[in-house]
Structures are given as C-alpha cells and as structure tokens.
Design an enzyme around this catalytic site. Structure first.
Site, PDB file in Angstrom:
ATOM      1  N   ILE A  82       9.720 -39.372 -28.008  1.00  0.00           N
ATOM      2  CA  ILE A  82       8.421 -38.456 -27.919  1.00  0.00           C
ATOM      3  C   ILE A  82       7.615 -39.409 -29.611  1.00  0.00           C
ATOM      4  O   ILE A  82       7.992 -38.670 -30.051  1.00  0.00           O
ATOM      5  CB  ILE A  82       8.223 -37.576 -27.818  1.00  0.00           C
ATOM      6  CG1 ILE A  82       9.147 -36.943 -26.693  1.00  0.00           C
ATOM      7  CG2 ILE A  82       6.716 -36.777 -27.543  1.00  0.00           C
ATOM      8  CD1 ILE A  82       9.212 -35.466 -27.170  1.00  0.00           C
TER       9      ILE A  82
ATOM     10  N   ASN B  16       3.246 -41.775 -26.989  1.00  0.00           N
ATOM     11  CA  ASN B  16       2.365 -40.407 -26.964  1.00  0.00           C
ATOM     12  C   ASN B  16       1.195 -40.135 -28.387  1.00  0.00           C
ATOM     13  O   ASN B  16       0.161 -40.370 -27.872  1.00  0.00           O
ATOM     14  CB  ASN B  16       2.621 -39.018 -27.133  1.00  0.00           C
ATOM     15  CG  ASN B  16       1.821 -38.142 -27.475  1.00  0.00           C
ATOM     16  OD1 ASN B  16       1.090 -37.370 -26.651  1.00  0.00           O
ATOM     17  ND2 ASN B  16       1.851 -37.452 -28.973  1.00  0.00           N
TER      18      ASN B  16
ATOM     19  N   TYR C 218     -11.224 -47.655 -29.277  1.00  0.00           N
ATOM     20  CA  TYR C 218     -10.538 -46.319 -28.940  1.00  0.00           C
ATOM     21  C   TYR C 218     -10.423 -46.783 -27.479  1.00  0.00           C
ATOM     22  O   TYR C 218      -8.640 -47.182 -27.067  1.00  0.00           O
ATOM     23  CB  TYR C 218     -10.438 -45.142 -28.979  1.00  0.00           C
ATOM     24  CG  TYR C 218      -9.917 -43.465 -28.538  1.00  0.00           C
ATOM     25  CD1 TYR C 218      -8.742 -43.816 -28.912  1.00  0.00           C
ATOM     26  CD2 TYR C 218     -10.472 -43.528 -27.473  1.00  0.00           C
ATOM     27  CE1 TYR C 218      -7.969 -42.746 -28.079  1.00  0.00           C
ATOM     28  CE2 TYR C 218      -9.675 -42.293 -26.503  1.00  0.00           C
ATOM     29  CZ  TYR C 218      -8.471 -42.009 -26.943  1.00  0.00           C
ATOM     30  OH  TYR C 218      -7.738 -41.591 -26.907  1.00  0.00           O
TER      31      TYR C 218
ATOM     32  N   LYS D 277      -6.746 -48.240 -26.003  1.00  0.00           N
ATOM     33  CA  LYS D 277      -6.183 -47.764 -24.449  1.00  0.00           C
ATOM     34  C   LYS D 277      -6.242 -48.456 -22.776  1.00  0.00           C
ATOM     35  O   LYS D 277      -5.333 -48.249 -22.065  1.00  0.00           O
ATOM     36  CB  LYS D 277      -6.742 -46.200 -24.067  1.00  0.00           C
ATOM     37  CG  LYS D 277      -7.038 -45.600 -25.094  1.00  0.00           C
ATOM     38  CD  LYS D 277      -5.518 -45.251 -25.170  1.00  0.00           C
ATOM     39  CE  LYS D 277      -4.945 -43.479 -26.209  1.00  0.00           C
ATOM     40  NZ  LYS D 277      -3.401 -43.396 -25.564  1.00  0.00           N
TER      41      LYS D 277
ATOM     42  N   THR E 123      -6.829 -31.038 -29.143  1.00  0.00           N
ATOM     43  CA  THR E 123      -6.074 -31.247 -29.776  1.00  0.00           C
ATOM     44  C   THR E 123      -6.702 -32.179 -31.146  1.00  0.00           C
ATOM     45  O   THR E 123      -8.096 -31.511 -31.252  1.00  0.00           O
ATOM     46  CB  THR E 123      -5.454 -33.067 -29.342  1.00  0.00           C
ATOM     47  OG1 THR E 123      -6.804 -34.029 -28.999  1.00  0.00           O
ATOM     48  CG2 THR E 123      -4.583 -32.332 -27.966  1.00  0.00           C
TER      49      THR E 123
END
Length: 238
Positions: A6, A75, A140, A144, A178
């Site tokens: 991870i 992640n 970003y 992505k 987050t």
C-alpha cells in the site's frame, strides 16, 4: 498468507486501509511512504519519497513464496499547488505527475514481473477529477486522468497476453475527509474559484470518513463479486 503493498499508508485512505487489512492475521502489509513508521506484527514499512524522480531506483519487490494473493494498492497521491499551471514551477509540476502517474506505472511493471505466476490484484486509487476539469487543479486532474488510462491500457495488455492471474481495478473514492481536503481549504481563495464549495463540504459534514472508504476498497479483495466492473465509483456505495 496474503500480502498487500500500500503506497501512502501513513495517512488518509491508505492508513485506514492498512488498519483494516491488518485486522486479519492471514494478511501482511508492506507500507510505502515518505514518513517514518515503526515495524509491527505483520507490517513492514518501506520509507520512500515517491514524489522524487528516481525514487524507485534500486527498489525490488521481495520474494513471497507462501503468498496466496498479492495486492498492490497505488494509493499515494498529491494535489500539488492550488493555482493555475502557468504560475507553478517545474519542480512542483514534476512532483505531482511523478507521484500520481509515473510511480504507479513503474510499480505495476515491477509488480507483475516480480510475481508473474501468482494471483495478483492491482487497485489504482483514481479521482472524480480525472474526468472533470477543475480550475487550479491542472496537474492533479490530468495526472489522475493518466492513471485511469493506465488502468484501461493495462487491462488490454493483460488480455493480449492472456494473463488471467492479474485483476485490475480503478477506484474513485469521492470526497473523503483526508489531509488533502485540508490542503484545499488552506489554499488561497484568489487562486481557486471553487474554494467556498470545498470549504462547505467540511462545514456541512459532507466528507466521507476514510475508514468507510477503506472498507469498500478492501471488499475488492474479500468480496469482488460485489462490484460488477473494474472501474468503481464509490459514491454509488455510500
């Protein structure tokens, strides 16, 4: 034993996912993050700053002779400066693309080569921003989007080579409580047209707890039949 790699396991979704995975004694986690963490039962930290160019030079996946299933969760992600791209410097731009798109591609390549005869699951954590242009998020959104296309083309490559031992998933989590959301709220309003909208998400308690998100991601491993496609929008499951 089931093994999980991870990235970005020291905070947010990655940290929550690590905790959930380690609730089962038959699971072992290798966490890859720039932050220092302590080794514990069934957990081995790997300290790497994946935003740096060449971060994976010399990195090799360990041999895992007793593995039933091996899972790679890409992640780790980075928002980058919240301002127009023409107001960012080269280093800032490069760091975002490296962490969000280049490193996952490198890890996937090494991962499959290292465990070519074993049962593998690859989970790429994407974003709704991959499909929606958001002002001040140029790097970003586009990085992505690149990660999404990597997932799509990887699936085609696996079909071409008839490699049925590898399963690939792309997961769009939604708006999660987050540190990244904190970065958004801390950005300057003069640079970001949607600042108030994202601030209101926190004020109105519309952000999802990362533990809830992590449980749904872990379900890919424990109950894959609960999802009917490789590209999963978790907004449909909250």
């Amino acid at each position: 034993m089931n093994y999980f790699f991870i990235t970005g396991d020291s905070s947010g979704i990655g940290k929550s996912l690590k905790s959930i995975v380690l609730e089962e004694s038959s699971n072992f986690v290798f966490g890859i993050s720039r932050r220092e963490r302590s080794k514990s039962e069934n957990f081995q930290p790997i300290q790497l700053d994946l935003s740096k160019s060449g971060a994976l030079e010399g990195f090799e996946f360990p041999q895992l002779q007793d593995a039933e299933t091996i899972v790679l969760v890409n992640n780790a992600g980075m928002l980058g400066p919240v301002k127009p791209i023409f107001e960012q410097n080269t280093e800032e731009i490069q760091a975002v693309y490296n962490l969000n798109a280049v490193v996952p591609a490198q890890l996937i390549s090494k991962f499959i080569q290292s465990y070519e005869n074993q049962k593998l699951i690859i989970i790429n954590i994407s974003s709704g921003a991959a499909n929606n242009p958001i002002q001040a998020w140029s790097t970003y959104c586009s990085s992505k989007a690149g990660l999404d296309m990597l997932s799509r083309t990887l699936i085609e490559d696996l079909k071409f080579r008839q490699m049925n031992n590898v399963q690939v998933y792309s997961v769009s989590p939604g708006v999660i409580d987050t540190p990244m959301q904190g970065e958004i709220r801390a950005s300057e309003k003069k640079n970001f047209a949607l600042h108030s909208k994202f601030s209101d998400l926190k004020t109105n308690e519309e952000l999802v707890d990362p533990t809830v998100t992590a449980k749904l991601i872990y379900r890919i491993f424990t109950d894959p039949d609960s999802y009917d496609q490789s590209f999963i929008n978790l907004r449909d499951f909250y």
